[in-house]
Write a protein that holds these residues in place. Structure first.
Motif, PDB file in Angstrom:
ATOM      1  N   ASP A 225       3.767  -4.630   1.367  1.00  0.00           N
ATOM      2  CA  ASP A 225       3.388  -3.720   2.435  1.00  0.00           C
ATOM      3  C   ASP A 225       4.321  -2.517   2.436  1.00  0.00           C
ATOM      4  O   ASP A 225       5.512  -2.660   2.689  1.00  0.00           O
ATOM      5  N   GLU A 236      11.683 -10.140   5.347  1.00  0.00           N
ATOM      6  CA  GLU A 236      10.404  -9.932   6.014  1.00  0.00           C
ATOM      7  C   GLU A 236       9.292  -9.717   4.976  1.00  0.00           C
ATOM      8  O   GLU A 236       8.222 -10.325   5.039  1.00  0.00           O
ATOM      9  N   GLN A 237       9.594  -8.844   3.990  1.00  0.00           N
ATOM     10  CA  GLN A 237       8.605  -8.563   2.954  1.00  0.00           C
ATOM     11  C   GLN A 237       8.367  -9.782   2.061  1.00  0.00           C
ATOM     12  O   GLN A 237       7.235 -10.057   1.648  1.00  0.00           O
ATOM     13  N   LEU A 240       5.999 -12.044   3.706  1.00  0.00           N
ATOM     14  CA  LEU A 240       4.647 -11.501   3.634  1.00  0.00           C
ATOM     15  C   LEU A 240       4.018 -11.808   2.277  1.00  0.00           C
ATOM     16  O   LEU A 240       2.868 -12.252   2.180  1.00  0.00           O
ATOM     17  N   ASP A 243       3.226 -15.466   1.986  1.00  0.00           N
ATOM     18  CA  ASP A 243       2.094 -15.797   2.841  1.00  0.00           C
ATOM     19  C   ASP A 243       0.789 -15.326   2.224  1.00  0.00           C
ATOM     20  O   ASP A 243      -0.203 -16.058   2.191  1.00  0.00           O
ATOM     21  N   ARG A 244       0.795 -14.091   1.679  1.00  0.00           N
ATOM     22  CA  ARG A 244      -0.429 -13.552   1.084  1.00  0.00           C
ATOM     23  C   ARG A 244      -0.839 -14.319  -0.161  1.00  0.00           C
ATOM     24  O   ARG A 244      -2.004 -14.347  -0.527  1.00  0.00           O
TER      25      ARG A 244
END
Ligand SMILES: [Zn+2]
Length: 253
Positions: A225, A236-237, A240, A243-244
């Motif tokens: 992102d 944080e990234q 992500l 999770d993706r």
């Protein structure tokens, strides 16, 4: 009144010591001021020390600087010297006597003494947490150290001290000292600027050739992102991305 530091140190620039009995021990105030004096004569650090070693002189200073640029200690920084005809001033000030290489009316000091004076002031500020020397030439600001933390003997007694040569250079002394203090001290603002430059550089870098294909796949799949190829990956990234890709278990690992 700020508490007095218990373990006050003396300057490592000192090469000659002769402690004077003319002192009040310990000082009753933290050091937040510098008072520069002139000897009104071309005394060596030894002869000035001999003068202050006599109780009958009833005078002293924390430091002395000779025309040869040598620095002497006469009163420990932890003690109050008897220098400025003002007890309150000397309880909070480090006092420095500088030898004169010429006489009245200017009472000049040598270039070596002047350079040593700057060095000593930088050292005093650094060790005592004085961020900056402030000089406005305004006697009414005595004690308001957030506006002015240099004082002059002539304000407290009918004396020419520190002589025109030094008095007219107090602003120059402050500027030179502050320049040195700033060189050694990165402010939060400067740090933020440097970080911003670094991050901008990282953001503007292209992906490396060996990873180009993988990067394009990741971009197309939308696993990142708003992140440039070379920017550091935050947790944080990373979360992500995991999770993706469907790699985060629901109930913990
Ligand atoms: Zn003086």
């Amino acid at each position: 009144m700020p508490p007095v530091e218990t373990a006050m140190s003396n300057s490592p620039l000192v090469t000659y010591s002769r402690l004077s009995p003319n002192r009040t021990s310990p000082r009753n105030h933290a050091i937040d001021t510098i008072t520069i004096h002139c000897m009104a004569g071309n005394a060596s650090v030894e002869s000035c020390g001999a003068l202050f070693a006599r109780a009958s002189t009833e005078a002293s200073s924390n430091y002395g600087i000779g025309s040869d640029g040598r620095v002497a200690l006469y009163v420990d920084e932890g003690d109050r010297s008897w220098a400025s005809s003002n007890g309150a001033n000397d309880h909070r000030a480090v006092t420095i006597e500088v030898a004169n290489c010429g006489g009245e009316p200017d009472w000049p000091v040598s270039d070596q003494a002047y350079a040593a004076l700057i060095d000593l002031c930088v050292d005093i500020c650094r060790r005592n947490g004085i961020q900056k020397l402030l000089w406005q030439g305004d006697k009414s600001l005595v004690g308001q150290v957030d506006k002015q933390n240099m004082t002059a003997h002539r304000w407290f007694a009918a004396k020419a001290c520190p002589g025109e040569y030094l008095y007219s250079r107090f602003g120059d002394i402050a500027a030179r000292v502050n320049e040195r203090l700033e060189e050694e001290h990165v402010t939060q603002e400067q740090f933020n600027e440097m970080m911003e430059v670094y991050l901008t550089q990282q953001r503007s870098k292209e992906s490396s050739s060996w990873s180009q294909e993988a990067w394009e796949k990741a971009e197309t799949a939308g696993v990142f992102d708003g992140t440039a190829p070379q920017a550091p990956l935050s947790r944080e990234q990373a979360s992500l991305v995991l999770d993706r890709l469907g790699l985060l278990p629901e109930g913990g690992v």
